[in-house]
Structures are given as C-alpha cells and as structure tokens.
Design a protein around this motif. Structure first.
Motif, PDB file in Angstrom:
ATOM      1  N   VAL A 161       0.855  -1.189   0.000  1.00  0.00           N
ATOM      2  CA  VAL A 161       0.000   0.000   0.000  1.00  0.00           C
ATOM      3  C   VAL A 161       0.888   1.235   0.000  1.00  0.00           C
ATOM      4  CG1 VAL A 161      -1.762   1.289   1.275  1.00  0.00           C
ATOM      5  CG2 VAL A 161      -1.839  -1.212   1.233  1.00  0.00           C
ATOM      6  N   ALA A 162       0.475   2.251  -0.749  1.00  0.00           N
ATOM      7  CA  ALA A 162       1.226   3.503  -0.778  1.00  0.00           C
ATOM      8  C   ALA A 162       0.276   4.656  -1.059  1.00  0.00           C
ATOM      9  CB  ALA A 162       2.326   3.455  -1.836  1.00  0.00           C
ATOM     10  N   ARG A 163       0.694   5.861  -0.667  1.00  0.00           N
ATOM     11  CA  ARG A 163      -0.131   7.060  -0.827  1.00  0.00           C
ATOM     12  C   ARG A 163       0.722   8.209  -1.348  1.00  0.00           C
ATOM     13  NH1 ARG A 163      -3.422   8.654   4.269  1.00  0.00           N
ATOM     14  NH2 ARG A 163      -4.921   7.213   3.295  1.00  0.00           N
ATOM     15  N   THR A 164       0.099   9.056  -2.185  1.00  0.00           N
ATOM     16  CA  THR A 164       0.731  10.283  -2.641  1.00  0.00           C
ATOM     17  C   THR A 164      -0.261  11.432  -2.523  1.00  0.00           C
ATOM     18  OG1 THR A 164       0.092   9.825  -4.941  1.00  0.00           O
ATOM     19  CG2 THR A 164       2.310   9.137  -4.256  1.00  0.00           C
ATOM     20  N   ASP A 165       0.269  12.649  -2.524  1.00  0.00           N
ATOM     21  CA  ASP A 165      -0.554  13.849  -2.452  1.00  0.00           C
ATOM     22  C   ASP A 165      -0.949  14.279  -3.865  1.00  0.00           C
ATOM     23  OD1 ASP A 165      -1.110  16.841  -2.396  1.00  0.00           O
ATOM     24  OD2 ASP A 165      -0.900  16.438  -0.252  1.00  0.00           O
ATOM     25  N   THR A 207      -5.657  13.009  -1.784  1.00  0.00           N
ATOM     26  CA  THR A 207      -4.634  11.972  -1.880  1.00  0.00           C
ATOM     27  C   THR A 207      -5.020  10.903  -2.885  1.00  0.00           C
ATOM     28  OG1 THR A 207      -5.619  10.660  -0.086  1.00  0.00           O
ATOM     29  CG2 THR A 207      -3.968  12.296   0.545  1.00  0.00           C
ATOM     30  N   ALA A 208      -3.996  10.168  -3.318  1.00  0.00           N
ATOM     31  CA  ALA A 208      -4.157   8.934  -4.093  1.00  0.00           C
ATOM     32  C   ALA A 208      -3.578   7.804  -3.254  1.00  0.00           C
ATOM     33  CB  ALA A 208      -3.432   9.026  -5.429  1.00  0.00           C
ATOM     34  N   THR A 209      -4.352   6.761  -3.019  1.00  0.00           N
ATOM     35  CA  THR A 209      -3.896   5.627  -2.215  1.00  0.00           C
ATOM     36  C   THR A 209      -4.088   4.353  -3.021  1.00  0.00           C
ATOM     37  OG1 THR A 209      -4.678   6.811  -0.253  1.00  0.00           O
ATOM     38  CG2 THR A 209      -4.001   4.532   0.036  1.00  0.00           C
ATOM     39  N   ALA A 210      -3.035   3.562  -3.120  1.00  0.00           N
ATOM     40  CA  ALA A 210      -3.052   2.367  -3.971  1.00  0.00           C
ATOM     41  C   ALA A 210      -2.795   1.117  -3.155  1.00  0.00           C
ATOM     42  CB  ALA A 210      -2.000   2.482  -5.073  1.00  0.00           C
ATOM     43  N   LEU A 211      -3.550   0.086  -3.465  1.00  0.00           N
ATOM     44  CA  LEU A 211      -3.286  -1.278  -3.008  1.00  0.00           C
ATOM     45  C   LEU A 211      -2.872  -2.078  -4.234  1.00  0.00           C
ATOM     46  CD1 LEU A 211      -3.468  -3.782  -1.079  1.00  0.00           C
ATOM     47  CD2 LEU A 211      -5.893  -3.920  -1.713  1.00  0.00           C
ATOM     48  N   ALA A 212      -1.659  -2.601  -4.228  1.00  0.00           N
ATOM     49  CA  ALA A 212      -1.168  -3.447  -5.325  1.00  0.00           C
ATOM     50  C   ALA A 212      -0.996  -4.863  -4.800  1.00  0.00           C
ATOM     51  CB  ALA A 212       0.163  -2.917  -5.854  1.00  0.00           C
ATOM     52  N   PHE A 213      -1.447  -5.855  -5.562  1.00  0.00           N
ATOM     53  CA  PHE A 213      -1.272  -7.237  -5.139  1.00  0.00           C
ATOM     54  C   PHE A 213      -0.962  -8.120  -6.341  1.00  0.00           C
ATOM     55  CE2 PHE A 213      -5.797  -6.816  -5.984  1.00  0.00           C
ATOM     56  CZ  PHE A 213      -6.129  -7.974  -6.681  1.00  0.00           C
ATOM     57  N   HIS A 214      -0.278  -9.222  -6.061  1.00  0.00           N
ATOM     58  CA  HIS A 214       0.147 -10.147  -7.106  1.00  0.00           C
ATOM     59  C   HIS A 214      -0.901 -11.227  -7.297  1.00  0.00           C
ATOM     60  CE1 HIS A 214       2.817 -13.506  -8.735  1.00  0.00           C
ATOM     61  NE2 HIS A 214       2.834 -12.561  -9.651  1.00  0.00           N
ATOM     62  N   ASP A 215      -1.316 -11.393  -8.542  1.00  0.00           N
ATOM     63  CA  ASP A 215      -2.257 -12.442  -8.924  1.00  0.00           C
ATOM     64  C   ASP A 215      -1.442 -13.635  -9.404  1.00  0.00           C
ATOM     65  OD1 ASP A 215      -4.127 -14.123 -10.061  1.00  0.00           O
ATOM     66  OD2 ASP A 215      -5.169 -12.554 -11.170  1.00  0.00           O
ATOM     67  N   ASP A 246       0.084 -14.373 -12.953  1.00  0.00           N
ATOM     68  CA  ASP A 246       1.398 -13.739 -12.797  1.00  0.00           C
ATOM     69  C   ASP A 246       1.347 -12.257 -13.167  1.00  0.00           C
ATOM     70  OD1 ASP A 246       4.038 -13.813 -11.975  1.00  0.00           O
ATOM     71  OD2 ASP A 246       4.799 -14.125 -14.003  1.00  0.00           O
ATOM     72  N   ARG A 247       0.220 -11.624 -12.856  1.00  0.00           N
ATOM     73  CA  ARG A 247       0.072 -10.196 -13.112  1.00  0.00           C
ATOM     74  C   ARG A 247      -0.118  -9.467 -11.793  1.00  0.00           C
ATOM     75  NH1 ARG A 247      -4.744 -10.796 -17.414  1.00  0.00           N
ATOM     76  NH2 ARG A 247      -4.978  -8.525 -17.175  1.00  0.00           N
ATOM     77  N   TRP A 248       0.152  -8.176 -11.827  1.00  0.00           N
ATOM     78  CA  TRP A 248      -0.123  -7.318 -10.686  1.00  0.00           C
ATOM     79  C   TRP A 248      -1.459  -6.630 -10.910  1.00  0.00           C
ATOM     80  CZ3 TRP A 248       2.441  -6.914  -6.111  1.00  0.00           C
ATOM     81  CH2 TRP A 248       3.668  -7.570  -6.029  1.00  0.00           C
ATOM     82  N   ARG A 249      -2.235  -6.579  -9.872  1.00  0.00           N
ATOM     83  CA  ARG A 249      -3.532  -5.895  -9.910  1.00  0.00           C
ATOM     84  C   ARG A 249      -3.465  -4.691  -8.968  1.00  0.00           C
ATOM     85  NH1 ARG A 249      -6.742  -8.854 -13.817  1.00  0.00           N
ATOM     86  NH2 ARG A 249      -6.269 -11.070 -13.527  1.00  0.00           N
ATOM     87  N   TYR A 250      -4.282  -3.678  -9.285  1.00  0.00           N
ATOM     88  CA  TYR A 250      -4.222  -2.434  -8.526  1.00  0.00           C
ATOM     89  C   TYR A 250      -5.631  -1.948  -8.186  1.00  0.00           C
ATOM     90  CZ  TYR A 250       0.428  -2.447 -10.656  1.00  0.00           C
ATOM     91  OH  TYR A 250       1.687  -2.812 -11.077  1.00  0.00           O
ATOM     92  N   LEU A 251      -5.808  -1.610  -6.924  1.00  0.00           N
ATOM     93  CA  LEU A 251      -6.999  -0.887  -6.476  1.00  0.00           C
ATOM     94  C   LEU A 251      -6.515   0.502  -6.086  1.00  0.00           C
ATOM     95  CD1 LEU A 251      -9.907  -0.499  -5.577  1.00  0.00           C
ATOM     96  CD2 LEU A 251      -9.358  -1.718  -3.454  1.00  0.00           C
ATOM     97  N   LEU A 252      -6.871   1.493  -6.887  1.00  0.00           N
ATOM     98  CA  LEU A 252      -6.381   2.859  -6.716  1.00  0.00           C
ATOM     99  C   LEU A 252      -7.555   3.762  -6.381  1.00  0.00           C
ATOM    100  CD1 LEU A 252      -4.178   5.074  -7.002  1.00  0.00           C
ATOM    101  CD2 LEU A 252      -4.711   5.122  -9.459  1.00  0.00           C
ATOM    102  N   THR A 253      -7.534   4.360  -5.195  1.00  0.00           N
ATOM    103  CA  THR A 253      -8.620   5.223  -4.769  1.00  0.00           C
ATOM    104  C   THR A 253      -8.137   6.668  -4.724  1.00  0.00           C
ATOM    105  OG1 THR A 253     -10.193   5.682  -2.984  1.00  0.00           O
ATOM    106  CG2 THR A 253      -8.132   4.634  -2.351  1.00  0.00           C
ATOM    107  N   THR A 260       2.938   6.949  -9.207  1.00  0.00           N
ATOM    108  CA  THR A 260       3.871   6.764  -8.092  1.00  0.00           C
ATOM    109  C   THR A 260       3.253   5.934  -6.987  1.00  0.00           C
ATOM    110  OG1 THR A 260       5.010   8.846  -8.570  1.00  0.00           O
ATOM    111  CG2 THR A 260       5.224   7.974  -6.338  1.00  0.00           C
ATOM    112  N   ALA A 261       1.991   6.194  -6.654  1.00  0.00           N
ATOM    113  CA  ALA A 261       1.326   5.415  -5.605  1.00  0.00           C
ATOM    114  C   ALA A 261       1.273   3.936  -5.977  1.00  0.00           C
ATOM    115  CB  ALA A 261      -0.079   5.963  -5.363  1.00  0.00           C
ATOM    116  N   CYS A 262       0.912   3.639  -7.220  1.00  0.00           N
ATOM    117  CA  CYS A 262       0.810   2.238  -7.646  1.00  0.00           C
ATOM    118  C   CYS A 262       2.182   1.558  -7.665  1.00  0.00           C
ATOM    119  CB  CYS A 262       0.165   2.168  -9.028  1.00  0.00           C
ATOM    120  SG  CYS A 262      -1.589   2.578  -9.067  1.00  0.00           S
TER     121      CYS A 262
END
Length: 477
Positions: free
Chosen positions: A33-37, A65-73, A77-84, A153-155
């Motif tokens: 998880v990461a966040r940017t302004d 803010t932008a806050t991202a949750l990145a997880f590995h599928d 073998d792909r990365w998925r992103y939930l970006l709020t 950047t958040a992702c």
C-alpha cells in the motif's frame, strides 16, 4: 465450585455444541500500500454544484490523496491495482481515459488490472473540464500531469513494497448514512428522509504483515456531500476526518471505498463551514475503530474449548491458528442494460428553462456528455468487475447504484465479505435507481440514461459471477 490445586476451575469437554469453530473472513495476498498527495493549487476550476456562486477553489480544507493497493495475482502472474482517488466523478469517457490510459502504460498493465476508484467528494477539482473556456480551466492541464504522476507513483510504490499480508475482514454498523429522497409535494428533494431506513453496513479490512497493521480498508456507502454550494475549499469532505481518526490509532494508511450510495448521504449536510463535515467523518472513523477493536489476531479462528461450571455453565472459546485462503480470481464483463434515449441539448434547455440559470447551465453540461462510449442504441454497455480475494469479493462498476446492489449481494452471499464499489472505471457514469424510484420525480431518475430494471439486471449478473466462483470456506463447523 471449589478451585483445583492449580487455582483454575476444571474445563469439561464431555459434550460439545453442534458448532465448534468460527472462522473470520480473511484473504492472504502478496500486497503493498502507498499514498501520494494530489492536491491541486487554489484557483483551479472547482464548480461541482449548480447553486454555487464561485467557480474557483480558494483554498484547501484537507489535502487530496491517491492511495493504492497493489497485489500479485499468482494465477495470471500479473499485478492488480486498487487505486482510490480523492476526486468527485467523471463527466465524460474521454476524461476518464485521459487519466487511466497513461497509468496503464506506465505500469505495463491491462485495462482489467486496475480498479480506478473515486471517493466521490463534491469539493474537488473539476477534472473533466479540460478544453473548456471556463474560469480556472487554465490550471487543469498542469494538474492533469500532477494527478497522473501521483497516481503512477502510488501504484509503483505499493507494488515495490509488497510483502506477504493477511487481510482480515469484519462487518460493523454506522448510522451516519440516511436515505436522501425526501417527498416534498409532487417531487422528491435530495435531503434526509426520516421515514425511510438506510443501509448502515460498514465493512472494514485490516491488512497486516507479521501481525503489524500496514493499512485499513473502509467500505461504506454515503455521499460525501457535507460541503456543498457554500464551499470553495478543496477537500475530501467527510472522508478526510474518517481517515484521520483511523490513522491516528493504526499509524497506517486508510483506504476509503465508496459503496452503493446512490440514495444515501449524511443526515446533516449542505451547511457553510467545515465543522460539520469533520464531525461526519469522525462518526465513521470511530465506528471503523470499533470494528478494528473486535478483530482477533490475523490467521486465527475461534475454537470451542469446553465448559466451566460457575453460577451458570460458561462456554469457553479460544483462539487457535488457522490457514488463510490465497485464491485470487479477477473477472470482468459488460452488462447490457436497458437505456432511454439521450436528451438533446435543446430538450434539456427547455426542460429547465424556469429554474435558476446557473443551475440550469450545470445540468446541461452534465447531461450532454454521458452517452458517449456508453449507449449503443437502446442499450447501455455497463462494465462490471468481480474480484475474489480469498474469503472476500470486490464488486465494482462505474455508476452510482442505489444501496440495493450491496444489500442484495450480501444477502445472497452471506459466506463472503462482499465489498461493493460505485464510481470505478468507466464508462457508465449514471445513477442506477431501483425500479420503484421510476414512479417518483427524483433527481437520480431524470439524471440517468437507464430505463427501469437496470439496477436489478446488474445485481443478477454480479450474483451469477460470484456464484460461479469456487465455494467460500465454511465460516462455522
């Protein structure tokens, strides 16, 4: 009963109940998880209310803010992103692609790898007014670059920080949200209706690494409309204070995920100043903390341990380790929904010729952009995503569905933690009222391009996709 020599009462295990274990809903992921302004500068166009008499942001109440949750599928073998993002809503498909497509390119991701979600603040910049000759629009191109860079950047940072995590889910209640269709003469106005109950479900996810919390997910359905036509400050509205309360205790980012809130809002709203929006946010924040306090240690379940005879027979439950499912399934489809013909600019102008001209102009701008890329004759092509993460399912779509979308899916699938997200990806930035609403003169009905039955069809399709997934774990055994 007299104590045993060790000072403890004996535990009797000769008779056990029918249910001996209770397993909370959890998900195991390689995630970060990461966040940017992404706060824009004052002076940017921020005209979100037809009744507003200012078109520019004059300052900042709370940062965006932008806050991202990145997880590995692992399955693909792909990365998925939930970006709020602390933004309002897309007014046209072109503006959505203007942000999403560069993010996908930078991440080397496919369209279905990203859920681009807006918290739906009504006090953010007018992100869809690029190219329009309107006050404050000259700052939008530079802000678009800032926004895109911040989202990327958040992702990326979330992906690079990924570790083995456990998401523990729990459900609570919060009575902040109320029904906002108030019968008033021969029409309904958008205000608190004391006579109609509202869905108060609060779903909270706690993300931990080696037992330490690294993020919290809050899925709740309530329009962030406390700050209204009086306001000229940039703000995430009530979402900001919610996060502040939660993060002050967890010391970890809080991702707010707007639920199916088409007919839900705070009881008290539309007032000058920022005090009420912070109060509303604190209500939800403290409700979230209450849910977090009830959660047990990650990767554990409750097991019935026996009975101690006291003034009453006392049944004992003990924590024990439990496996956490790591299954990931990411599905998407396009749901054909019955549509109504899009009104022309001339028809809309005539329809609202007798109201305040500023409000009429805002309604015209909104209504004339929604059909592009969405309507195909008398059918709307409505995107839908269903992501299974262990015991949880995320159901996401671009519209503003009424709360029946979440209440019905949770009723049909009580064995899963079901998160429902409005305002995710696109196209399809329209309301999805329930069928009964079409018999009323309601804002959501005359805003939408959909004919009656659209919400119900979306519910049935999401239900079928969830039912087609592998069965969830038994919660009790």
């Amino acid at each position: 009963m007299s104590a045993t020599p060790t000072g403890t009462a004996p535990v009797l295990r000769d008779v056990l109940p029918a249910v001996t274990t209770w397993t909370p809903r959890e998900s195991a992921l390689t995630a970060g998880v990461a966040r940017t302004d992404i706060t824009p500068p004052p002076g940017i166009r921020a005209h979100n209310w037809g009744a507003a008499r200012t078109e520019l942001a004059t300052g900042v109440h709370r940062p965006l803010t932008a806050t991202a949750l990145a997880f590995h599928d692992r399955g693909t073998d792909r990365w998925r992103y939930l970006l709020t993002l602390d933004l309002g809503w897309w007014r046209d498909t072109t503006s959505f692609h203007r942000l999403r497509d560069p993010i996908l390119t930078a991440l080397d991701a496919a369209p279905d790898d990203l859920l681009l979600h807006l918290v739906h603040t009504h006090a953010g910049p007018s992100i869809s007014d690029l190219g329009l000759d309107l006050p404050g629009a000259e700052l939008l191109p530079a802000y678009q670059e800032q926004l895109t860079a911040g989202a990327i950047t958040a992702c990326r940072t979330a992906r690079e920080s990924a570790a083995a995590t456990v998401l523990t889910w729990a459900q609570g209640r919060c009575d902040l949200a109320v029904t906002r269709n108030l019968p008033c003469g021969d029409r309904d106005v958008v205000a608190f209706d004391p006579g109609t109950p509202a869905d108060d479900t609060l779903l909270v996810g706690r993300i931990t690494v080696d037992g330490a919390t690294i993020a919290t997910l809050v899925n709740y359905a309530c329009h962030p409309t406390t700050l209204a036509h009086h306001n000229s400050l940039l703000s995430p509205d009530l979402v900001g204070a919610t996060r502040e309360v939660v993060e002050s205790v967890t010391a970890a980012p809080c991702l707010f995920l707007q639920g199916a809130s088409g007919e839900l809002s705070p009881r008290e709203q539309y007032v000058p100043g920022t005090e009420q929006t912070d109060r509303n946010g604190r209500v939800l924040g403290h409700a979230t903390l209450a849910v977090l306090e009830r959660m047990g240690a990650p990767g554990t379940r409750l097991r019935f341990d026996g009975v101690v005879e006291s003034g009453a027979p006392l049944g004992l439950w003990q924590r024990e380790p439990a496996s956490v499912p790591d299954t990931v399934d990411c599905l998407s489809t396009v749901v054909p929904l019955p549509a109504r013909p899009a009104a022309t600019a001339e028809q809309i102008t005539a329809q609202w010729s007798d109201i305040d001209p500023v409000a009429a102009a805002e309604r015209l701008r909104r209504a004339t952009r929604l059909a592009d890329g969405y309507l195909d004759g008398d059918t709307a092509q409505h995107p839908l995503w269903v992501w299974r993460l262990g015991d949880a399912v995320i159901v996401a779509h671009p519209g503003e569905a009424f709360s029946a979308l979440q209440t019905e899916l949770r009723r049909r699938h009580p064995d899963r933690a079901v998160l429902v997200l409005n305002l995710t990806n696109g196209p399809g930035f329209v309301y999805l009222p329930d069928a009964a609403s079409y018999r009323r003169d309601r804002y959501q009905v005359w805003q939408t391009l959909l004919a009656p039955g659209g919400l119900e069809s979306l519910i049935d399709t999401a239900d079928q996709l969830i039912a087609g997934l592998a069965p969830a774990r038994e919660e009790t055994a």
